[in-house]
Scaffold this motif. Structure first.
Motif, PDB file in Angstrom:
ATOM      1  N   ARG A 118     -29.412  58.052  23.826  1.00  0.00           N
ATOM      2  CA  ARG A 118     -29.477  56.971  22.828  1.00  0.00           C
ATOM      3  C   ARG A 118     -28.139  56.787  22.124  1.00  0.00           C
ATOM      4  O   ARG A 118     -27.668  55.658  21.946  1.00  0.00           O
ATOM      5  CB  ARG A 118     -30.576  57.271  21.808  1.00  0.00           C
ATOM      6  N   ARG A 141     -30.684  58.782  33.041  1.00  0.00           N
ATOM      7  CA  ARG A 141     -31.228  58.706  31.674  1.00  0.00           C
ATOM      8  C   ARG A 141     -30.354  57.813  30.795  1.00  0.00           C
ATOM      9  O   ARG A 141     -30.871  57.040  29.976  1.00  0.00           O
ATOM     10  CB  ARG A 141     -31.347  60.102  31.075  1.00  0.00           C
ATOM     11  N   LYS A 193     -33.003  62.863  25.169  1.00  0.00           N
ATOM     12  CA  LYS A 193     -33.401  61.742  24.322  1.00  0.00           C
ATOM     13  C   LYS A 193     -32.277  61.277  23.399  1.00  0.00           C
ATOM     14  O   LYS A 193     -31.802  60.153  23.499  1.00  0.00           O
ATOM     15  CB  LYS A 193     -34.637  62.127  23.499  1.00  0.00           C
TER      16      LYS A 193
END
Length: 308
Positions: A187, A212, A183
């Motif tokens: 980002r 991802r 995550k």
């Protein structure tokens, strides 16, 4: 596919040894010389003569080389304050005439922090600090001349900074962010990185991590291209005897290395590198652990690099 030589000097290497590897890297046609940023050895090695500072080393190599790119995988955000780090990296970039790549991460090896009196906060705080450091460092580099830079964060405050010196590269050295995190890492990469690197994972995991980051870039509305890269332990030999000798020299099992790293004959390496290319990798970092075996670099250059 660009091939870069990646070293782990904390395992035991003097500056003179690193210089010999960097010069061979340049002379043999590789794209770059990278080093880790660690202060303590890992595993059952002596670590002699002790750690060398990453950015001091790269500053010296900037004046001893003329073509290869130079960088870190990865500078730990826990090691240095963002302002002084921005100054140091910008200076090395100028000393190299714009050949620096800036790899940066949270820092993860608690023992090296304890060994040298460096605070080691929680993982959540390390990620928060990394994000503020990225904002500050890139902000300082990109601030127009004659303007000043300000930042107010949870951990760092910058006020009326002249944002000097400027790097040689317009906007600053390319930023490399890596890791398998699901995550926060994608980002941060989507927001700040020019290159995303996944170290020491198999092809399936590499594909998953790349996807991802691609998704994070789409969600962030990013239009700037991202460079995707991987790092692998390398062990190359013309035959099984040479392969085993090199694997033994770095304390690794050859069967395990073939499965989890980049090990085999030149033809085997070319084939596996091609598979990373099929996943979108444009660059591969070859982690060379025996820094005294320059014949290994020659074999990689003549029989692998020249075939790509």
């Amino acid at each position: 596919m660009r091939l870069r030589i990646f070293t782990e000097p904390q395992q035991g290497a003097s500056y003179e040894t690193l210089l010999s590897v960097a010069k061979a890297t340049e002379d043999l046609g590789f794209d770059a010389f990278f080093r880790s940023d660690h202060y303590l050895k890992m595993g059952d090695v002596s670590g002699d003569p002790g750690p060398t500072d990453a950015w001091i080393t790269l500053a010296a190599l900037a004046r001893e080389t003329s073509r290869i790119r130079l960088g870190t995988l990865m500078t730990a955000a826990t090691f240095r304050l963002p302002g002084p780090l921005a100054i140091a990296v910008a200076q090395v970039d100028r000393m190299s005439a714009g050949r620096v790549d800036f790899g940066v991460g949270t820092g993860w090896f608690e023992e090296e922090h304890t060994a040298y009196g460096i605070p080691f906060p929680s993982l959540n705080e390390r990620f928060e600090r990394l994000e503020e450091q990225l904002e500050i460092i890139t902000g300082l580099w990109r601030t127009p001349r004659e303007a000043t830079y300000d930042f107010e964060g949870k951990y760092y405050r910058v006020a009326d900074s002249p944002a000097l010196p400027k790097p040689a590269q317009d906007g600053g050295p390319p930023v490399v962010i890596g890791g398998f995190g699901a995550k926060r890492t994608p980002r941060l990469a989507a927001r700040y990185a020019d290159e995303y690197n996944l170290p020491f994972h198999k092809l399936g995991d590499t594909e998953l991590a790349f996807e991802r980051v691609r998704k994070a870039c789409e969600e962030a509305g990013r239009t700037k291209p991202m460079v995707y890269s991987a790092a692998q332990v390398v062990c190359c030999g013309r035959d099984e005897a040479e392969l085993k000798r090199r694997a033994d020299a770095i304390g690794r099992d050859l069967t395990e290395l073939r499965e989890n790293g980049l090990a085999g004959t030149p033809a085997e390496l070319v084939d596996k590198i091609g598979k990373f290319g099929e996943l979108g990798a444009e660059c591969l970092y070859l982690q060379v652990l025996d820094l005294h075996d320059l014949n290994h670099l020659e074999l990689l250059a003549f029989e692998v690099l020249n075939r790509l």
